[in-house]
Design an enzyme around this catalytic site. Structure first.
Site, PDB file in Angstrom:
ATOM      1  N   HIS A 265       0.813  -1.221   0.000  1.00 35.80           N
ATOM      2  CA  HIS A 265       0.000   0.000   0.000  1.00 35.80           C
ATOM      3  C   HIS A 265       0.845   1.268   0.000  1.00 35.80           C
ATOM      4  O   HIS A 265       0.360   2.339  -0.373  1.00 35.80           O
ATOM      5  CB  HIS A 265      -0.971   0.002   1.185  1.00 35.80           C
ATOM      6  CG  HIS A 265      -0.340   0.296   2.504  1.00 35.80           C
ATOM      7  ND1 HIS A 265       0.182  -0.677   3.324  1.00 35.80           N
ATOM      8  CD2 HIS A 265      -0.128   1.469   3.149  1.00 35.80           C
ATOM      9  CE1 HIS A 265       0.661  -0.126   4.416  1.00 35.80           C
ATOM     10  NE2 HIS A 265       0.491   1.169   4.346  1.00 35.80           N
TER      11      HIS A 265
ATOM     12  N   LYS B 144       0.572   5.638  -1.939  1.00 36.35           N
ATOM     13  CA  LYS B 144       0.592   6.921  -1.245  1.00 36.35           C
ATOM     14  C   LYS B 144       0.992   8.044  -2.200  1.00 36.35           C
ATOM     15  O   LYS B 144       1.907   7.894  -3.005  1.00 36.35           O
ATOM     16  CB  LYS B 144       1.551   6.874  -0.054  1.00 36.35           C
ATOM     17  CG  LYS B 144       1.059   6.008   1.097  1.00 36.35           C
ATOM     18  CD  LYS B 144       2.035   6.027   2.252  1.00 36.35           C
ATOM     19  CE  LYS B 144       1.503   5.222   3.430  1.00 36.35           C
ATOM     20  NZ  LYS B 144       0.336   5.847   4.050  1.00 36.35           N
TER      21      LYS B 144
ATOM     22  N   GLU C 221       7.006   3.732  13.916  1.00 38.03           N
ATOM     23  CA  GLU C 221       5.642   3.481  14.370  1.00 38.03           C
ATOM     24  C   GLU C 221       5.588   3.686  15.880  1.00 38.03           C
ATOM     25  O   GLU C 221       6.513   3.304  16.598  1.00 38.03           O
ATOM     26  CB  GLU C 221       5.204   2.054  14.058  1.00 38.03           C
ATOM     27  CG  GLU C 221       5.189   1.679  12.587  1.00 38.03           C
ATOM     28  CD  GLU C 221       4.738   0.238  12.391  1.00 38.03           C
ATOM     29  OE1 GLU C 221       3.575   0.048  12.009  1.00 38.03           O
ATOM     30  OE2 GLU C 221       5.534  -0.670  12.652  1.00 38.03           O
TER      31      GLU C 221
ATOM     32  N   ASP D 138       8.667  -7.721   8.260  1.00 41.97           N
ATOM     33  CA  ASP D 138       7.385  -7.028   8.234  1.00 41.97           C
ATOM     34  C   ASP D 138       7.465  -5.687   7.522  1.00 41.97           C
ATOM     35  O   ASP D 138       6.534  -5.300   6.815  1.00 41.97           O
ATOM     36  CB  ASP D 138       6.866  -6.829   9.660  1.00 41.97           C
ATOM     37  CG  ASP D 138       5.476  -6.216   9.691  1.00 41.97           C
ATOM     38  OD1 ASP D 138       4.597  -6.702   8.954  1.00 41.97           O
ATOM     39  OD2 ASP D 138       5.266  -5.244  10.447  1.00 41.97           O
TER      40      ASP D 138
ATOM     41  N   HIS E 138       7.962  -2.233   2.522  1.00 42.62           N
ATOM     42  CA  HIS E 138       7.846  -0.771   2.505  1.00 42.62           C
ATOM     43  C   HIS E 138       9.190  -0.075   2.318  1.00 42.62           C
ATOM     44  O   HIS E 138       9.351   0.786   1.454  1.00 42.62           O
ATOM     45  CB  HIS E 138       7.203  -0.272   3.802  1.00 42.62           C
ATOM     46  CG  HIS E 138       5.828  -0.786   4.043  1.00 42.62           C
ATOM     47  ND1 HIS E 138       4.999  -1.222   3.026  1.00 42.62           N
ATOM     48  CD2 HIS E 138       5.116  -0.921   5.184  1.00 42.62           C
ATOM     49  CE1 HIS E 138       3.841  -1.609   3.546  1.00 42.62           C
ATOM     50  NE2 HIS E 138       3.894  -1.440   4.841  1.00 42.62           N
TER      51      HIS E 138
END
EC number: 1.1.1.49
Length: 487
Positions: A174, A178, A212, A231, A236
């Site tokens: 995803h 962006k 995060e 992860d 990403h």
């Protein structure tokens, strides 16, 4: 671009991602008139539900997650009227026959979205095929991760590739949807100011930070044993790196862009036990405070001790002509002081300072470009300017920032959910922002080298208190090269 799809089969429709992102994205696309008039969603989960009950659940999610006053009851009803529900578990031929019945007469250009655990991708696809729902025009999208290492990634890709042509497989990350990630391409290749300087001759180093503030947040069963490297870095972070470092594509299309990204990923220098000792840090958060709130440590949240890293910092090298000798410092972690994704491009200092003899205040700082991807979308260029004065003791210089806030620049224009772009591209058959098989496998090949290096070196977890930017060894990783993390 292939023919537009008017039918979406969504697996994992009762999950968190569907409720928070996918259905709100479809709502927004509908409001913008971007969905076909006869659009149909066949939603599927494990539990039995009626169409009416599921539509009510979707509406509750839309009320919760559609922000800025955009929710309208009538618009939500128009969307939910387009949704039907079929319970299905892989291998249950009767349930998949029911799905086939729901889409009878609409089999051309079906789009399938897998928002499920990766272990279900292949079995679900096989069940779809047995129900006659996989044709030469069917497209399938799969949420990351694609496997947990290179071998398992190949296994998943082989299984899906046996049913679908590569150009019909849409692997979702995803981050690629962006707006600011898209702006990286525009910044590099749409401005003559930067591209001539975007190389080892002018750039000292690059930093990529994805921080995060959350901990496990209900992901216990998935996250433990996976960790920050698999992860976040595998997808990403490496996607951001590949866009920053790629050569100019011949054109803005799926093949050209993804070809250049793969070249970068294949140029990443593999790691071994000796290299990871110097160029990597594994961390795990302990008790601490994040934004003034006391939080538990990872082991306390998990309920037992674990060797899973919640933080990783890496010094990576890209072995090609453009980036020879330029270190890329990568870090990501949970329970950081702030939630943000940021790229720093540190340029080299000027070759010779004409201000060096002017005494205090004449020192030059190298130019720095800071690209903030989230939560605020911002581009900042730090440059040297002269302070206003009569300069009797020589010119005094100061570093100032030239700031471009994309939020302010495009005030009044709605910032879209990343999944809006990705769902629309899936329905329209544009794979540019999806990850190709060779990209995924090149990512895993590099990640596997790091994991093997950690095993060889016996790399232990370094603790850090929640609310900090990782262990102190992560600071040493960059500072021994004469640089510092940008915070």
């Amino acid at each position: 671009m292939t023919d537009r799809s008017a039918t979406l089969i969504l697996f994992g429709a009762t999950g968190d991602l569907a409720g928070r992102m996918l259905f709100p994205s479809l709502y927004n696309l509908q409001q913008d008139g971007l969905l076909p008039q006869d659009f149909l969603v066949v939603a599927s989960g494990r539990s039995e539900r009626s169409d009416a009950a599921f539509r009510e659940d979707v509406d509750l999610g839309l009320r919760r997650f559609i922000t800025d006053g955009r929710y309208e009851a009538e618009a939500a009803r128009r969307l939910t009227d387009r949704i039907v529900y079929c319970a299905a578990e892989a291998g249950n031929s009767e349930q998949f026959a029911a799905i086939a019945g729901r889409v009878k007469g609409r089999e051309d250009n079906l789009s399938i979205y897998m928002s499920t655990p990766p272990a279900l991708f292949a079995p679900t696809a096989v069940s779809l095929s047995e129900a006659g729902l996989v044709t030469t025009t069917t497209r399938i999208a799969m949420e990351k991760p694609i496997g947990h290492d290179l071998a398992s990634s190949i296994e998943v890709n082989d299984a899906i590739g046996a049913l679908f042509a590569e150009e019909r497989i849409y692997r979702v990350d995803h981050y690629l949807g962006k707006e600011t990630v898209q702006n990286l391409i525009a910044l590099r290749f749409g401005n003559m100011l930067f591209e001539p300087l975007w190389n080892a001759g002018h750039i000292d180093h690059v930093q990529i930070t994805v921080g995060e503030t959350v901990g496990l947040e209900g992901r216990v069963s998935y996250y433990d044993g996976v960790g920050a490297l698999r992860d976040m870095v595998q997808n990403h972070v490496l996607q951001i790196l590949s866009i920053i470092a790629m050569e100019p594509p011949a054109r803005m299309d799926a093949t050209a862009v993804r070809d250049e990204k793969v070249k970068v990923l294949r140029s990443l220098r593999p790691m071994n036990g000796e290299i990871v000792r110097q160029n990597s840090v594994r961390g795990q958060y302990g008790p601490g405070a994040v934004k003034g709130e006391i939080v538990r440590g990872y082991a306390d949240e998990l309920g037992h001790a674990s060797d899973t890293e919640t933080f990783v910092a890496l010094k990576a090298h890209i072995d090609n002509w453009r980036w020879s000798g330029v270190p890329f410092y990568l870090r990501t972690g949970k329970r950081m002081p702030a939630r943000h994704s940021e790229i720093l491009i540190q340029f080299k200092p000027v070759a010779h300072s004409i201000f060096a003899r002017n005494g205090p205040g004449s020192a030059l700082e190298p130019n720095t470009l800071i690209i903030r991807l989230q939560p605020e979308e911002n581009i900042r260029l730090l440059i040297m300017t002269k302070e206003p004065s009569l300069d009797r003791g020589g010119a005094r210089l100061r570093e100032v920032g030239l700031d471009v806030s994309l939020t302010a620049a495009f005030e009044g224009q709605r910032r879209r959910i990343a999944y809006e772009r990705l769902l629309l591209d899936l329905l329209e058959g544009d794979p540019t922002l999806f990850v190709r098989r060779d990209e995924v496998e090149a990512q895993w090949q590099w990640i596997d080298s790091i994991i093997a290096g950690w095993r060889e070196a016996g790399m232990k977890i370094s603790p850090y208190a929640a609310g900090n930017w990782g262990p102190s060894s992560a600071i040493a990783l960059i500072e021994r090269d004469g640089a510092s993390w940008y915070e």
